[in-house]
Design an enzyme around this catalytic site. Structure first.
Site, PDB file in Angstrom:
ATOM      1  N   ARG A 357       0.781  -0.965  -0.093  1.00 25.21           N
ATOM      2  CA  ARG A 357       0.109   0.019   0.045  1.00 25.21           C
ATOM      3  C   ARG A 357       0.807   1.244   0.030  1.00 25.21           C
ATOM      4  O   ARG A 357       1.850   1.342   0.598  1.00 25.21           O
ATOM      5  CB  ARG A 357      -1.051   0.257   1.231  1.00 25.21           C
ATOM      6  CG  ARG A 357      -0.374   0.068   2.553  1.00 25.21           C
ATOM      7  CD  ARG A 357      -1.291   0.549   3.536  1.00 25.21           C
ATOM      8  NE  ARG A 357      -2.029  -0.590   4.005  1.00 25.21           N
ATOM      9  CZ  ARG A 357      -3.122  -0.529   5.156  1.00 25.21           C
ATOM     10  NH1 ARG A 357      -3.185   0.775   5.488  1.00 25.21           N
ATOM     11  NH2 ARG A 357      -3.565  -1.374   5.735  1.00 25.21           N
ATOM     12  N   ASP A 488     -12.569   0.410  11.611  1.00 31.58           N
ATOM     13  CA  ASP A 488     -12.678  -0.074   9.936  1.00 31.58           C
ATOM     14  C   ASP A 488     -13.654  -1.523  10.227  1.00 31.58           C
ATOM     15  O   ASP A 488     -14.068  -1.890   9.291  1.00 31.58           O
ATOM     16  CB  ASP A 488     -11.163  -0.629   9.569  1.00 31.58           C
ATOM     17  CG  ASP A 488     -10.616   0.674   9.148  1.00 31.58           C
ATOM     18  OD1 ASP A 488     -11.172   1.483   8.669  1.00 31.58           O
ATOM     19  OD2 ASP A 488      -9.109   0.513   9.266  1.00 31.58           O
ATOM     20  N   GLU A 632      -9.641  -5.588  16.306  1.00 30.51           N
ATOM     21  CA  GLU A 632     -10.746  -4.691  16.575  1.00 30.51           C
ATOM     22  C   GLU A 632     -11.652  -5.780  17.439  1.00 30.51           C
ATOM     23  O   GLU A 632     -12.874  -5.320  17.869  1.00 30.51           O
ATOM     24  CB  GLU A 632     -11.384  -4.244  15.488  1.00 30.51           C
ATOM     25  CG  GLU A 632     -11.051  -2.928  14.936  1.00 30.51           C
ATOM     26  CD  GLU A 632      -9.661  -3.130  13.748  1.00 30.51           C
ATOM     27  OE1 GLU A 632      -9.276  -4.315  13.643  1.00 30.51           O
ATOM     28  OE2 GLU A 632      -9.453  -2.240  13.009  1.00 30.51           O
TER      29      GLU A 632
HETATM   30  O1  IFM Z   1      -8.796   3.623  12.631  1.00 34.13           O
HETATM   31  C1  IFM Z   1      -8.353   2.474  12.012  1.00 34.13           C
HETATM   32  C2  IFM Z   1      -7.252   3.005  11.371  1.00 34.13           C
HETATM   33  O2  IFM Z   1      -7.613   3.821  10.264  1.00 34.13           O
HETATM   34  C3  IFM Z   1      -6.514   1.851  10.588  1.00 34.13           C
HETATM   35  N1  IFM Z   1      -6.054   0.887  11.609  1.00 34.13           N
HETATM   36  C4  IFM Z   1      -7.191   0.184  12.240  1.00 34.13           C
HETATM   37  C5  IFM Z   1      -7.893   1.467  13.222  1.00 34.13           C
HETATM   38  C6  IFM Z   1      -9.202   1.024  13.875  1.00 34.13           C
HETATM   39  O3  IFM Z   1     -10.036   0.397  12.963  1.00 34.13           O
END
Ligand code: IFM
Length: 797
Positions: A357, A488, A632
């Site tokens: 990326r 996310d 998450e």
């Molecule tokens: O907030 C996001 C971040 O933009 C990318 N990594 C995970 C985080 C939580 O989902």
């Protein structure tokens, strides 16, 4: 278990055991020429982009994870015994092989002692150069003369697209051409087509890198990987190290490498040094010029000193000494350095971010700036302007701003369902952070284009960001979640509502009204005040669950983050943001944060949510994809720890805030590094929660939102030193046991030395503030009262 120590005075972390649980890395270079190096000299190098400018290969997720790297093999010409100048890849037994790695500010020094030979290799990228330097010093510590062979080994990417190099083998194995000119290796790819230096993203162009060795006679070279390693050789046991002599292979296609063999004879006690130079360009041009410039050891030393001075200067926006040595180590170097590196590379280059990326994720980038604003406000301003031009005329934001290809005014508008509901909300932290740091209120009037069409002043961009969410609300009048809010893995869509963004929107309205009051935009202030007056009751009516705030509503009315649920009953972010936004105050704020402590606090920090998801449908709650307790799905998500700390300081709970802060502070785990496993000097994306089989193990080091928020929470809310509209605030919230601390802050070109005293052991509250002997009311030092050098005494009580 401890693998190293902090050397705060030198601003280095010193790894004394090379067999760290994972490879512990450091960053060299700049956004022109980047390099990642590990404690065993593994890692890779790239020009501008790890995805599109890769020329040094690492095979991601390899065993070990950092190989191949920047190896120097050493070989005794008499005995044929060979080893490497970092413990790996040869890996001699650790009772015979001693090593030390000093990771510093964009340089790394690795020393080794084996069989009467001491080596010291310093790796760095000279400022303003697209090349790296390895300075190698060899010392004979024994009593007999020694004849050594020294062999470099780097493995090149065949294609400057990292994905093509590692995956598209039917193409990339047949495009490399190696040459040697005046003893300098030339690594060429697609050499029969022209270079296109003004069009970085053009993958179809000829490109070159060079490898030179100066300061010792060169006895041979190899550029064909198979010739060097042998078809069944390994990095630990290359064929050529067994024979002792390079074959001068010139590779075309297949896999290519850079081996230069130098001969070094050393009398007892003698030290000799040579320099390896690797960089972007042709051997016959840039390579020759580099060899000429850096052939002289004094020049190398001078560049290293310049580099250190540059980085140390960048770290000196704030220095502080507190009663906690671990916090001091983070403040001295690793906290701000982690922020600066994350700001530089976003989420593009590490041992985990493998170069697939590129581009600047909107929310991440806007938040990353918070960690560097005090240090490099003018640089951050340029990035902030770029990000503002990534906002669409609808007020939403491009999820990713491609820094090499972004065309403000000409980007196409993604559908709402691909947009994130939170992206524009982060501007209400970062735009004020810039103005507070610089005093540059005129920035609000600067006109910048939207990504797709039209333009507006910065103030106009902020209003549009608010309107975007006000215009997209659901059944309870709260903002819709769209493809994600900060999380996310929460996909609430165009009808489901997010309480997290509702609090962010509240914060945005409050901040907008504050800005408009300051610049005399009475009409705009009235607009924001009125929206806020309508919005708070909506939140009150729908977002409180009884003991904590909900996380959101699905489009079918399902309440997420509710005691009614079996999984994900409570989430951290809506409790902290209720307080941060100013919506929850007094007993309500206390109750929300007490629920956090009761349900989410662990020894490693505060979990994102609990219980983790196992049976919940993934239609909205995509966290169910992850192992419970990871990422998450209920991990201790480090990014969010700062918000918990800030919320507790806002409630005046200094001891609890610092307990949370220390729980996820890397240096606090230095003597238990085997638990966290990753580098004890940098933040990470998450730590496995207690319900995970890997409880306590931390993952995704270096690049995450954690660095900035940990730094902001620690310096601006625990130490309480933060820029404000008219001056510098000193409002500490510290553990009752701290008797005080001292700090030096650079602010709007002035130096402010601050001595905080806490004789009565309070957690918050400024009893008196003295600036240069003058007692001032409150806790704000007005900018216009500052001299070049200032002494501030703050007494808490
Ligand atoms: O907030 C996001 C971040 O933009 C990318 N990594 C995970 C985080 C939580 O989902």
């Amino acid at each position: 278990m401890q693998y190293g120590t902090f050397d705060d005075a030198a601003r280095e972390y010193v790894i004394t055991r090379p067999d760290t649980p994972r490879s512990w890395s450091n960053y060299l270079g700049s956004t022109e020429y980047g390099a990642i190096i590990t404690n065993n000299a593994g890692g890779y190098s790239f020009y501008k982009s790890a995805a599109q400018g890769r020329f040094l290969r690492v095979r991601f997720n390899n065993v070990p994870v950092d190989q191949p790297g920047r190896t120097i093999y050493l070989r005794d010409a008499e005995s044929g015994d060979f080893w490497s100048a970092a413990w790996q890849p040869v890996g001699k037994p650790l009772d015979e092989y001693k090593s030390e790695c000093r990771h510093g500010t964009a340089y790394t020094v690795i020393t080794s002692e084996y069989s009467g030979i001491r080596s010291e290799t310093t790796y760095f990228v000279p400022l303003g150069h697209a090349m790296e330097v390895w300075r190698v010093k060899l010392t004979n510590t024994g009593k007999t003369p020694r004849r050594l062979g020294a062999f470099t080994y780097v493995e090149y990417a065949n294609n400057w697209s990292s994905v093509n190099d590692l995956v598209n083998l039917q193409y990339s194995q047949f495009i490399a051409t190696m040459g040697v000119e005046d003893g300098i290796i030339d690594h060429g790819t697609n050499v029969h087509i022209p270079a296109d230096p003004d069009n970085f993203e053009n993958a179809d162009q000829g490109r070159h890198s060079f490898l030179a060795l100066v300061g010792a006679p060169i006895a041979g070279y190899d550029t064909d990987r198979t010739a060097f390693l042998g078809p069944y050789g390994t990095y630990a046991k290359p064929h050529i190290l067994e024979t002792g002599r390079c074959t001068n292979s010139l590779a075309a296609g297949d896999n290519v490498c850079g081996v230069l063999q130098a001969e070094v004879t050393l009398a007892p006690g003698e030290t000799k040094e040579f320099v390896v130079l690797m960089g972007v360009g042709r051997a016959g041009a840039e390579g020759k010029a580099a060899a000429k410039e850096f052939g002289n050891p004094a020049r190398v030393e001078e560049e290293l000193a310049k580099l250190k001075a540059y980085w140390h200067g960048r770290l000196e926006g704030l220095t502080a000494t507190t009663p906690d040595p671990a916090f001091n180590s983070m403040l001295a170097m690793w906290g701000p350095f982690n922020c600066l590196i994350t700001y530089a590379w976003s989420r593009a280059a590490s041992l985990i971010y493998a170069g697939e990326r590129d581009g600047l994720g909107y929310r991440d980038t806007v938040q990353d700036m918070l960690g560097v604003m005090h240090a490099i406000p003018s640089e951050a301003l340029k990035r902030l302007e770029l990000m503002l031009t990534g906002q669409l005329s609808t007020g939403g934001c491009m999820p990713v701003v491609k820094q090499f290809a972004h065309r403000p005014g000409h980007e196409s508008v993604p559908p709402d369902t691909e947009l994130r509901s939170d992206d524009g909300m982060w501007l209400f932290l970062t735009v004020p952070a810039y103005i507070k740091e610089s005093g540059d209120f005129a920035f609000l009037k600067k006109v910048l284009p939207y990504a797709d069409k039209g333009e507006a002043s910065v103030l106009g961009h902020l209003r549009r960001a608010i309107e975007f969410n006000l215009e997209r609300c659901g059944a309870h009048g709260l903002p819709c979640g769209l493809s994600a809010d900060w999380n996310d893995c929460i996909r609430l869509g165009a009808k489901g509502e997010t309480v997290m963004v509702a609090f962010q929107l509240r914060f945005a309205l409050k901040t907008y009204a504050e800005i408009c009051a300051l610049i005399g935009e009475a009409g705009e202030k009235a607009w924001a005040d009125a929206a806020l007056a309508r919005f708070d009751p909506l939140l009150e009516a729908s977002a409180w669950d009884g003991e904590w705030y909900l996380r959101g509503f699905g489009d079918d009315g399902i309440k997420y983050g509710s005691a009614e649920q079996k999984e994900g009953r409570i989430f951290l972010n809506t409790q902290t943001w209720a307080v941060l936004s100013g919506h929850a105050t007094g007993a309500r704020a206390g109750q929300a944060m007490a629920s956090v402590e009761k349900h989410l606090a662990t020894d490693h920090g505060v979990m994102l949510c609990t219980p983790p998801f196992v049976e919940t449908s993934m239609k909205v709650m995509r966290a169910v994809l992850f192992v419970p307790g990871m990422k998450e799905n209920g991990s201790i998500f480090t990014h969010t720890q700062g918000w918990a700390v800030i919320a507790e300081t806002m409630l005046g709970h200094g001891s609890k805030a610092y307990r949370y802060y220390r729980a996820s502070m890397p240096a606090a785990w230095n003597d238990r590094a085997e638990t966290r496993e990753i580098e004890p000097y940098v933040y990470c994306q998450f730590t496995n929660a207690p319900m995970s089989p890997r409880a306590g193990a931390s993952r995704v080091p270096w690049l995450s939102g954690s660095a900035a928020w940990a730094y902001v929470a620690g310096t601006q809310y625990v130490l309480g030193i933060r820029a404000d509209w008219q001056g510098l605030v000193v409002d500490p919230c510290i553990p009752a046991a701290w008797k005080g601390f001292s700090a030096t802050r650079r602010f709007r070109g002035k130096t402010v030395k601050i001595d905080v005293q806490n004789p009565n052991g309070v957690e918050k509250g400024v009893k008196s503030l003295t600036l240069n002997g003058e007692v001032l009311p409150g806790n704000v030092i007005p900018a216009d009262k500052l001299k070049d050098e200032n002494a501030v005494v703050v007494v808490m009580g």
